[in-house]
Design an enzyme around this catalytic site. Structure first.
Site, PDB file in Angstrom:
ATOM      1  N   HIS A  15     -25.351  53.707 -22.056  1.00 57.41           N
ATOM      2  CA  HIS A  15     -25.114  53.131 -20.731  1.00 57.41           C
ATOM      3  C   HIS A  15     -26.095  51.988 -20.478  1.00 57.41           C
ATOM      4  CE1 HIS A  15     -28.129  55.752 -18.180  1.00 57.41           C
ATOM      5  NE2 HIS A  15     -28.702  55.207 -19.204  1.00 57.41           N
ATOM      6  N   CYS A  34     -33.752  50.444 -18.534  1.00 61.39           N
ATOM      7  CA  CYS A  34     -32.352  50.891 -18.455  1.00 61.39           C
ATOM      8  C   CYS A  34     -31.407  49.738 -18.147  1.00 61.39           C
ATOM      9  CB  CYS A  34     -32.196  51.997 -17.424  1.00 61.39           C
ATOM     10  SG  CYS A  34     -32.869  53.551 -18.006  1.00 61.39           S
ATOM     11  N   HIS A  40     -28.209  51.309 -24.095  1.00 61.27           N
ATOM     12  CA  HIS A  40     -29.068  52.239 -24.824  1.00 61.27           C
ATOM     13  C   HIS A  40     -28.454  53.620 -24.683  1.00 61.27           C
ATOM     14  CE1 HIS A  40     -30.444  52.550 -20.673  1.00 61.27           C
ATOM     15  NE2 HIS A  40     -30.744  53.801 -20.957  1.00 61.27           N
ATOM     16  N   HIS A  42     -28.358  58.041 -24.746  1.00 58.81           N
ATOM     17  CA  HIS A  42     -29.027  59.293 -24.388  1.00 58.81           C
ATOM     18  C   HIS A  42     -28.291  60.450 -25.056  1.00 58.81           C
ATOM     19  CE1 HIS A  42     -31.723  57.809 -21.243  1.00 58.81           C
ATOM     20  NE2 HIS A  42     -30.736  57.024 -20.842  1.00 58.81           N
ATOM     21  N   ASP A  80     -18.219  61.769 -24.911  1.00 60.65           N
ATOM     22  CA  ASP A  80     -19.019  61.826 -26.139  1.00 60.65           C
ATOM     23  C   ASP A  80     -18.763  60.601 -27.014  1.00 60.65           C
ATOM     24  OD1 ASP A  80     -20.895  63.032 -27.871  1.00 60.65           O
ATOM     25  OD2 ASP A  80     -19.270  63.806 -29.128  1.00 60.65           O
ATOM     26  N   HIS A  81     -19.871  59.985 -27.468  1.00 62.96           N
ATOM     27  CA  HIS A  81     -19.830  58.771 -28.287  1.00 62.96           C
ATOM     28  C   HIS A  81     -19.119  57.624 -27.588  1.00 62.96           C
ATOM     29  CE1 HIS A  81     -21.269  61.562 -31.304  1.00 62.96           C
ATOM     30  NE2 HIS A  81     -21.612  60.516 -32.045  1.00 62.96           N
ATOM     31  N   GLU A 125     -30.728  64.168 -18.724  1.00 63.05           N
ATOM     32  CA  GLU A 125     -30.670  62.871 -19.396  1.00 63.05           C
ATOM     33  C   GLU A 125     -31.729  62.811 -20.484  1.00 63.05           C
ATOM     34  OE1 GLU A 125     -29.269  58.912 -17.581  1.00 63.05           O
ATOM     35  OE2 GLU A 125     -31.446  58.920 -17.355  1.00 63.05           O
TER      36      GLU A 125
END
Ligand code: NI
Length: 136
Positions: A15, A34, A40, A42, A80-81, A125
């Site tokens: 994100h 961020c 980047h 998480h 996811d991904h 997170e």
């Protein structure tokens, strides 16, 4: 007699936190690293808790296998991904902070659960930073 059952889950996602209506400098001041324009990632961890009466026939609040399948379809398959900003429609115009992500997850799961069940979602997170939402 109400009992809470919980299931843990996990997804990886990228994100960027920023507001397109703010300057880069202001985004940088508020969101720091961020706001990296290249995004980047998480490793998000999740605890989903469902509270309700024990069904006297089954002895379950709900079948945890069904809860597992809901988490897979509504959260893991959706996030996811993925790049949350670019790939997930809920964040097209919503900053994907942990706070906003946990509310989106709550709303998606609440929509598929039996209406008499209470829901609480905790989203990690990082191992030390986590947020909780229970619909209030
Ligand atoms: Ni981040």
């Amino acid at each position: 007699m109400k009992v809470t059952i919980s299931r843990k889950a996990h997804f990886n996602a990228a994100h960027r936190l920023y507001r397109p209506d703010w300057s880069f400098e202001k985004n940088d001041a508020i969101f720091g690293k961020c706001n990296n324009p290249n995004f980047h990632g998480h490793n998000y961890d999740l605890t989903v808790s469902v509270t309700g009466e024990i069904d006297p026939e089954t002895g379950y609040v709900m079948d945890v296998k069904i809860l597992k399948d809901f988490i897979k379809s509504e959260v893991e398959d959706a996030f996811d991904h993925k790049n949350l900003n670019l790939d997930v429609p809920e964040f097209k115009d919503l900053n994907p902070t942990a706070e906003n992500i946990v509310v989106v997850i709550y709303d998606k799961l609440k929509a598929v659960l039996e209406s008499n069940l209470d829901l609480e979602v905790t989203l990690y997170e990082t191992p030390r930073n986590f947020v909780t939402y229970s619909g209030n």
